[in-house]
Design a protein around this motif. Structure first.
Motif, PDB file in Angstrom:
ATOM      1  N   LEU A 160       9.556  23.749  46.379  1.00  0.00           N
ATOM      2  CA  LEU A 160       8.441  24.679  45.511  1.00  0.00           C
ATOM      3  C   LEU A 160       8.934  26.202  45.869  1.00  0.00           C
ATOM      4  CD1 LEU A 160       5.493  23.564  47.684  1.00  0.00           C
ATOM      5  CD2 LEU A 160       5.675  22.991  45.624  1.00  0.00           C
ATOM      6  N   ARG A 161      10.005  26.159  46.948  1.00  0.00           N
ATOM      7  CA  ARG A 161      10.879  27.264  47.450  1.00  0.00           C
ATOM      8  C   ARG A 161      11.321  27.788  46.149  1.00  0.00           C
ATOM      9  NH1 ARG A 161      12.788  29.600  51.829  1.00  0.00           N
ATOM     10  NH2 ARG A 161      14.672  30.304  51.026  1.00  0.00           N
ATOM     11  N   SER A 167       8.767  32.092  40.684  1.00  0.00           N
ATOM     12  CA  SER A 167       8.125  32.617  39.300  1.00  0.00           C
ATOM     13  C   SER A 167       7.926  34.395  40.150  1.00  0.00           C
ATOM     14  CB  SER A 167       6.042  32.497  40.546  1.00  0.00           C
ATOM     15  OG  SER A 167       5.359  33.368  40.685  1.00  0.00           O
ATOM     16  N   ARG A 168       8.483  34.555  41.346  1.00  0.00           N
ATOM     17  CA  ARG A 168       8.381  35.742  41.502  1.00  0.00           C
ATOM     18  C   ARG A 168       9.245  36.873  41.309  1.00  0.00           C
ATOM     19  NH1 ARG A 168      11.653  36.614  47.690  1.00  0.00           N
ATOM     20  NH2 ARG A 168      12.082  39.062  47.033  1.00  0.00           N
ATOM     21  N   LEU A 169      11.038  35.914  40.942  1.00  0.00           N
ATOM     22  CA  LEU A 169      11.900  36.966  40.671  1.00  0.00           C
ATOM     23  C   LEU A 169      12.026  36.801  38.595  1.00  0.00           C
ATOM     24  CD1 LEU A 169      14.566  35.531  43.423  1.00  0.00           C
ATOM     25  CD2 LEU A 169      13.531  38.433  42.928  1.00  0.00           C
ATOM     26  N   VAL A 201       0.801  29.809  47.464  1.00  0.00           N
ATOM     27  CA  VAL A 201       0.145  30.896  47.381  1.00  0.00           C
ATOM     28  C   VAL A 201       1.375  31.941  47.003  1.00  0.00           C
ATOM     29  CG1 VAL A 201      -0.883  33.401  48.585  1.00  0.00           C
ATOM     30  CG2 VAL A 201      -2.028  31.235  48.830  1.00  0.00           C
ATOM     31  N   GLY A 202       2.373  31.633  47.311  1.00  0.00           N
ATOM     32  CA  GLY A 202       3.543  32.994  46.918  1.00  0.00           C
ATOM     33  C   GLY A 202       4.606  32.462  45.605  1.00  0.00           C
ATOM     34  N   ILE A 203       4.034  31.334  45.578  1.00  0.00           N
ATOM     35  CA  ILE A 203       4.269  30.743  43.104  1.00  0.00           C
ATOM     36  C   ILE A 203       2.963  31.528  42.583  1.00  0.00           C
ATOM     37  CG2 ILE A 203       3.998  28.960  41.744  1.00  0.00           C
ATOM     38  CD1 ILE A 203       4.739  27.453  44.163  1.00  0.00           C
ATOM     39  N   ALA A 209       3.791  33.465  37.573  1.00  0.00           N
ATOM     40  CA  ALA A 209       3.588  31.912  37.677  1.00  0.00           C
ATOM     41  C   ALA A 209       3.092  30.998  37.287  1.00  0.00           C
ATOM     42  CB  ALA A 209       2.262  32.558  38.340  1.00  0.00           C
ATOM     43  N   ALA A 210       2.138  31.573  35.722  1.00  0.00           N
ATOM     44  CA  ALA A 210       2.178  31.078  34.979  1.00  0.00           C
ATOM     45  C   ALA A 210       2.600  29.886  34.120  1.00  0.00           C
ATOM     46  CB  ALA A 210       1.052  32.277  33.791  1.00  0.00           C
ATOM     47  N   GLY A 211       3.808  31.125  34.024  1.00  0.00           N
ATOM     48  CA  GLY A 211       4.932  29.964  33.649  1.00  0.00           C
ATOM     49  C   GLY A 211       5.387  28.700  34.376  1.00  0.00           C
TER      50      GLY A 211
END
Length: 397
Positions: A160-161, A167-169, A201-203, A209-211
Motif C-alpha cells: 500500500l505504501r 498516487s501522491r507523486l 486514505v493517503g492513496i 488516486a483514480a489511476g
C-alpha cells in the motif's frame, strides 16, 4: 540541502564525536524532488548508547532503542536518530524479529523499501545512493530495493505504501514491483486495519488516486471483499475536494447504509467520518437531478449543512453539471439568510403545539417534521400563526 538548525546540530554533534551521520528517507527524496522536507530522520554508525551519550544535554526518548532509534526532542520538534542496521527474519509480514547493528551505511540502505527511499545524504560526504534512487526519481518510477517479492514478504504494508507514493507523486510502478504487488496482495490480510486505513486514505487523497485505484482494484478488494465497481472518473474530478468527498465517491455504490457503516467501522474509520459518508451516500444515489432550492433545503433537513455541501460537491464530481455548483452557491445564501432548513429553525416549538391543542407530546416530532417539509416546499411561510393553523391538519391524521 537547506534544513533547520536543530537538524544541522544533530548531524554536527555526531560528526564531532567521531561518528558518521546521514539524513535518510523521505527528507532526502523530497529534497531531490524540489519539495521542502518537513520530517528529518538521521542514521549513524553510533550505537544507541553512544547516541544517548552524545546528546546527554538534550532530552531524549528511548522507546525505539531496542531497534536502534533514539529520539531527540528540540522544543516542539523531534529528530529520530537510528543506528545503521540489518533486519532479521520477518514472521508477521510486518516487523523483523530482530535487528543487527552494522557500520556500513550501504547495509542499512539495502533493507529499505524503495530505491527512492534508499538514499542517504551528508553535508560532509554528499549522497550515498547504491540503488540509483536518484535515477528512478528522475524517471518518475517506484522500484523496490532488491527482490520485490522478498520486500513484500517482509512487510506487506509496503504494497500500500507503493500505491500511496504512486498516487501522491504521480509516479508509475516498475513492472517487476507491480507484478509482486498483485501476486503478494493477500499478505495484506496479515496487516492491522488501522495501518491499512492510513495508507488507503493517503492513496485516495493523492493526485493520481483514480489511476492507481483503477489499475490496482484487486489490491483494494483484498481488504474490501464486497467492493464492486469504482467510479474512478468522479474520483479524478475530486482532486480539489476533501477526503470526505472522495470517500463518498469511492463508496458510492453501497446502497445499504448499514452495510456501509459496518464496512467503514471494520476499516477503522472514526465515528465522524463514518456518520458523514453513511449519511451522504444514500442521498447521493438519489440526488443526481435534484438541485432546486427545496431539494437543497430538504437535504439540509436530513443530513445537515456540512454534509449537504459534501453531497453537492460529490454530485458535481459525478455529473460535471454546473447546476450542482449553483446549488452550493444557493446553500451559502440560505445559510447567510438564516433560512429555515431544520426543525429547530421553525417559528413554532413543540411545546407551543402541545399547549395550544392539548395533544400527546409523542406526536410533536411527526407534526414538526411535516411542518418543516411544508415550509421548505413553500406551502406555508415560516410564521408562528401559519404553522399553528397548518398543524391542525396533522393533528387529525
Amino acid at each position: 540541502m537547506n534544513f533547520p538548525e536543530y537538524v544541522a546540530f544533530t548531524l554536527d554533534r555526531l560528526e564531532e564525536n567521531g561518528y558518521s551521520a546521514y539524513l535518510v528517507g523521505g527528507c532526502v527524496r523530497d529534497y531531490i524532488m524540489g519539495i521542502d522536507p518537513h520530517d528529518f530522520d538521521v542514521t549513524t554508525n553510533a550505537k544507541p548508547e553512544q547516541i544517548e551519550e552524545c546528546f546527554s544535554d538534550i532530552k531524549t526518548l528511548d522507546v525505539g532503542k531496542k531497534h536502534g532509534t533514539i529520539s531527540l526532542v528540540f522544543d516542539k520538534e523531534i529528530v529520530e536518530v537510528t543506528t545503521y542496521r540489518i533486519d532479521g527474519e520477518y514472521k508477521d509480514s510486518r516487523h523483523p524479529e530482530s535487528v543487527t547493528f552494522t557500520d556500513k551505511i550501504e547495509d542499512d540502505l539495502a533493507r529499505r523499501d524503495f530505491t527512492m527511499n534508499a538514499i542517504a545524504f551528508s553535508p560532509k560526504r554528499g549522497f550515498v545512493d547504491p540503488f540509483d534512487g536518484r535515477g528512478d526519481i528522475g524517471k518518475q518510477r517506484i522500484v523496490c530495493v532488491g527482490n520485490p517479492n522478498i520486500r513484500f514478504d517482509e512487510d506487506a504494508l509496503r504494497i500500500l505504501r507503493a500505491l500511496r507514493f504512486s498516487s501522491r507523486l504521480g509516479f508509475c510502478i516498475e513492472e517487476n514491483t507491480k507484478c509482486a504487488i498483485l501476486e503478494k496482495r493477500n499478505l495484506l490480510l496479515n496487516i492491522a486495519f488501522e495501518r491499512i486505513n492510513s495508507e488507503f486514505v493517503g492513496i485516495l487523497d493523492g493526485k493520481d488516486a483514480a489511476g492507481v485505484i483503477a489499475e490496482y482494484t484487486e489490491v483494494f478488494r483484498t481488504f474490501i471483499p464486497s467492493l464492486a465497481s469504482i467510479d474512478c472518473p468522479s474520483i479524478d474530478n475530486a482532486k480539489k475536494y476533501s477526503i470526505a468527498v472522495k470517500l463518498c465517491l469511492f463508496f458510492s455504490h453501497y446502497d445499504n447504509a448499514k452495510e456501509l457503516e459496518a464496512l467503514m467501522k471494520n476499516l477503522k474509520f472514526d465515528n465522524t467520518t463514518v456518520k458523514t459518508v453513511t449519511s451522504v451516500v444514500p442521498l447521493y444515489n438519489n440526488y443526481f437531478s435534484k438541485y432546486k432550492d427545496s431539494d437543497i433545503k430538504r437535504a439540509v433537513s436530513i443530513i445537515g449543512v456540512d454534509n449537504t455541501q459534501i453531497l453537492y460537491q460529490a454530485l458535481y464530481c459525478r455529473t460535471n453539471n454546473s447546476a450542482h455548483i449553483v446549488a452550493l452557491q444557493h446553500l451559502a445564501e440560505f445559510i447567510g439568510e438564516g433560512a429555515c432548513m431544520c426543525v429547530s429553525a421553525l417559528a413554532v416549538k413543540g411545546n407551543e403545539i402541545i399547549e395550544t391543542y392539548k395533544i400527546n407530546p409523542s406526536d410533536t416530532g411527526r407534526i414538526l417534521s411535516k411542518l418543516l417539509d411544508d415550509v421548505i416546499s413553500e406551502i406555508i411561510p415560516n410564521e408562528k400563526h401559519a404553522l399553528l393553523e397548518r398543524a391542525k391538519i396533522y393533528i387529525r391524521q
